[in-house]
Design a protein around this motif. Structure first.
Motif, short mmCIF file in Angstrom:
data_model
loop_
_atom_site.label_atom_id
_atom_site.label_comp_id
_atom_site.label_asym_id
_atom_site.label_seq_id
_atom_site.Cartn_x
_atom_site.Cartn_y
_atom_site.Cartn_z
N ALA A 193 39.92 42.97 -3.16
CA ALA A 193 39.09 42.84 -4.36
C ALA A 193 37.82 42.05 -4.08
N LEU A 194 37.90 41.06 -3.20
CA LEU A 194 36.74 40.22 -2.91
C LEU A 194 35.91 40.73 -1.74
N ALA A 195 36.35 41.83 -1.12
CA ALA A 195 35.63 42.37 0.04
C ALA A 195 34.49 43.30 -0.37
N ILE A 196 34.39 43.64 -1.65
CA ILE A 196 33.38 44.58 -2.12
C ILE A 196 32.34 43.83 -2.96
N PRO A 197 31.20 44.46 -3.28
CA PRO A 197 30.16 43.79 -4.07
C PRO A 197 30.67 43.32 -5.43
N GLN A 198 30.32 42.08 -5.74
CA GLN A 198 30.63 41.48 -7.03
C GLN A 198 29.30 41.31 -7.78
N CYS A 199 29.11 42.07 -8.83
CA CYS A 199 27.84 42.07 -9.57
C CYS A 199 28.02 41.26 -10.85
N CYS A 200 27.23 40.20 -10.99
CA CYS A 200 27.46 39.21 -12.03
C CYS A 200 26.26 39.13 -12.97
N ILE A 201 26.53 38.86 -14.24
CA ILE A 201 25.47 38.87 -15.24
C ILE A 201 24.60 37.63 -15.20
N SER A 202 25.02 36.60 -14.47
CA SER A 202 24.20 35.40 -14.35
C SER A 202 24.58 34.65 -13.07
N ALA A 203 23.72 33.70 -12.70
CA ALA A 203 24.00 32.89 -11.52
C ALA A 203 25.24 32.03 -11.73
N ALA A 204 25.45 31.58 -12.96
CA ALA A 204 26.63 30.75 -13.25
C ALA A 204 27.92 31.55 -13.03
N VAL A 205 27.93 32.80 -13.44
CA VAL A 205 29.09 33.65 -13.21
C VAL A 205 29.25 33.92 -11.72
N ALA A 206 28.14 34.17 -11.05
CA ALA A 206 28.19 34.44 -9.61
C ALA A 206 28.80 33.28 -8.84
N SER A 207 28.53 32.06 -9.27
CA SER A 207 29.05 30.90 -8.55
C SER A 207 30.57 30.85 -8.58
N VAL A 208 31.17 31.32 -9.67
CA VAL A 208 32.64 31.34 -9.77
C VAL A 208 33.22 32.27 -8.72
N VAL A 209 32.64 33.45 -8.60
CA VAL A 209 33.16 34.44 -7.66
C VAL A 209 32.85 34.05 -6.21
N ARG A 210 31.67 33.49 -6.01
CA ARG A 210 31.29 33.06 -4.65
C ARG A 210 32.21 31.93 -4.17
N ASP A 211 32.52 31.00 -5.06
CA ASP A 211 33.39 29.89 -4.68
C ASP A 211 34.80 30.36 -4.33
N ALA A 212 35.17 31.54 -4.83
CA ALA A 212 36.51 32.09 -4.53
C ALA A 212 36.55 32.77 -3.17
N GLY A 213 35.39 32.91 -2.53
CA GLY A 213 35.37 33.47 -1.19
C GLY A 213 34.75 34.84 -1.06
N ALA A 214 34.23 35.40 -2.15
CA ALA A 214 33.58 36.71 -2.07
C ALA A 214 32.27 36.57 -1.28
N ALA A 215 32.03 37.52 -0.39
CA ALA A 215 30.85 37.45 0.47
C ALA A 215 29.66 38.21 -0.11
N GLN A 216 29.93 39.27 -0.87
CA GLN A 216 28.86 40.11 -1.42
C GLN A 216 28.73 39.85 -2.93
N VAL A 217 28.00 38.80 -3.26
CA VAL A 217 27.86 38.39 -4.66
C VAL A 217 26.38 38.47 -5.05
N MET A 218 26.12 39.17 -6.14
CA MET A 218 24.75 39.33 -6.62
C MET A 218 24.70 39.00 -8.10
N ALA A 219 23.61 38.30 -8.51
CA ALA A 219 23.46 37.90 -9.91
C ALA A 219 22.26 38.61 -10.53
#
Length: 253
Positions: free
Chosen positions: A205-231
């Motif tokens: 689940a964390l190996a694919i792009p995580q597209c987030c509606i804001s930088a604050a949301v992106a930080s949650v997913v990035r802190d979990a270890g996702a490498a492809q995070v975009m806000a």
């Protein structure tokens, strides 16, 4: 391959329709569940305006506004400051005529209220009715209070985290059948992470792009270890869709 939409129902259906119109396959996995909270307002209270940071707040008081109830009718006559266009549309559907939309976040909503006072369109002495959720990402009432407003906050709904992903989503992650995940709030992102872990698909689940509606949301997913995070550049769905397009641009659908 599908895009996984974690947005709560019923808004997830509108998102799915918009994505399908763009040529995407879609899978729905709402990570928060809407639950209304009984609305008990003081019928003697007199407000200058209503402020709303989520369309769900209006869903929560919909029964109160229907029909010819005196209290609901009184509220509908007030100007309503909405956090963005989506919430503004919900306010119009609920029966509010004078709806003023901000640009998509609580800070812009606060500034819009302040500008209305400066333009003499709103009196600071009149209390504001804030229709809110049980879990607030920002203390908007406190920020307005620091600027001299009286804000009466009424909780009209809560969002309950969903503990598991749909079986088809888990199967799709295991088969590399999902190409990106869309995240709409910090709470839903956390719920998604917990559900993916519980379902044994966290790594995929964390190996694919995580597209987030804001930088604050992106930080949650990035802190979990996702490498492809975009806000998204701004907190609205069109900007989120632009992020999705950029994330999948090298991939032919």
């Amino acid at each position: 391959m599908a895009v996984l939409v974690t947005r709560p129902h019923p808004d997830d259906e509108a998102t799915a329709s918009a994505l399908r119109a763009k040529g995407f396959e879609v899978m729905l996995a709402p990570m928060l569940r809407f639950e209304p909270v009984a609305f008990h307002d003081d019928e003697d209270a007199r407000y200058g305006a209503v402020i709303v940071t989520s369309a769900n707040a209006l869903r929560g008081i919909a029964p109160h506004l229907k029909g010819s109830r005196l209290q609901g009718s009184r509220l509908l006559k007030l100007p309503l400051f909405a956090v963005g266009e989506h919430t503004a549309s919900a306010a119009h559907r609920a029966g509010f005529d004078n709806v003023i939309p901000a640009s998509g976040d609580a800070a812009s909503l606060r500034d819009l209220v302040l500008a209305s006072v400066k333009a003499k369109e709103l009196k600071k002495a009149s209390p504001l009715l804030y229709l809110a959720g049980a879990d607030l990402a920002r203390d908007l009432a406190g920020e307005l209070g620091e600027r001299g407003f009286t804000v009466v906050t009424h909780t009209t709904y809560r969002m309950i985290p969903v503990s598991s992903l749909p079986r088809e989503a888990c199967d799709a992650f295991a088969a590399s059948g999902i190409e990106a995940v869309l995240h709409y709030s910090r709470r839903s992102a956390r719920a998604f992470l917990d559900a993916a872990r519980a379902g044994g698909v966290e790594i995929s689940a964390l190996a694919i792009p995580q597209c987030c509606i804001s930088a604050a949301v992106a930080s949650v997913v990035r802190d979990a270890g996702a490498a492809q995070v975009m806000a998204a550049a701004s907190s609205n769905e069109n900007a989120l869709f632009e992020v999705l397009d950029r994330a999948l641009r090298p991939v032919s659908r």
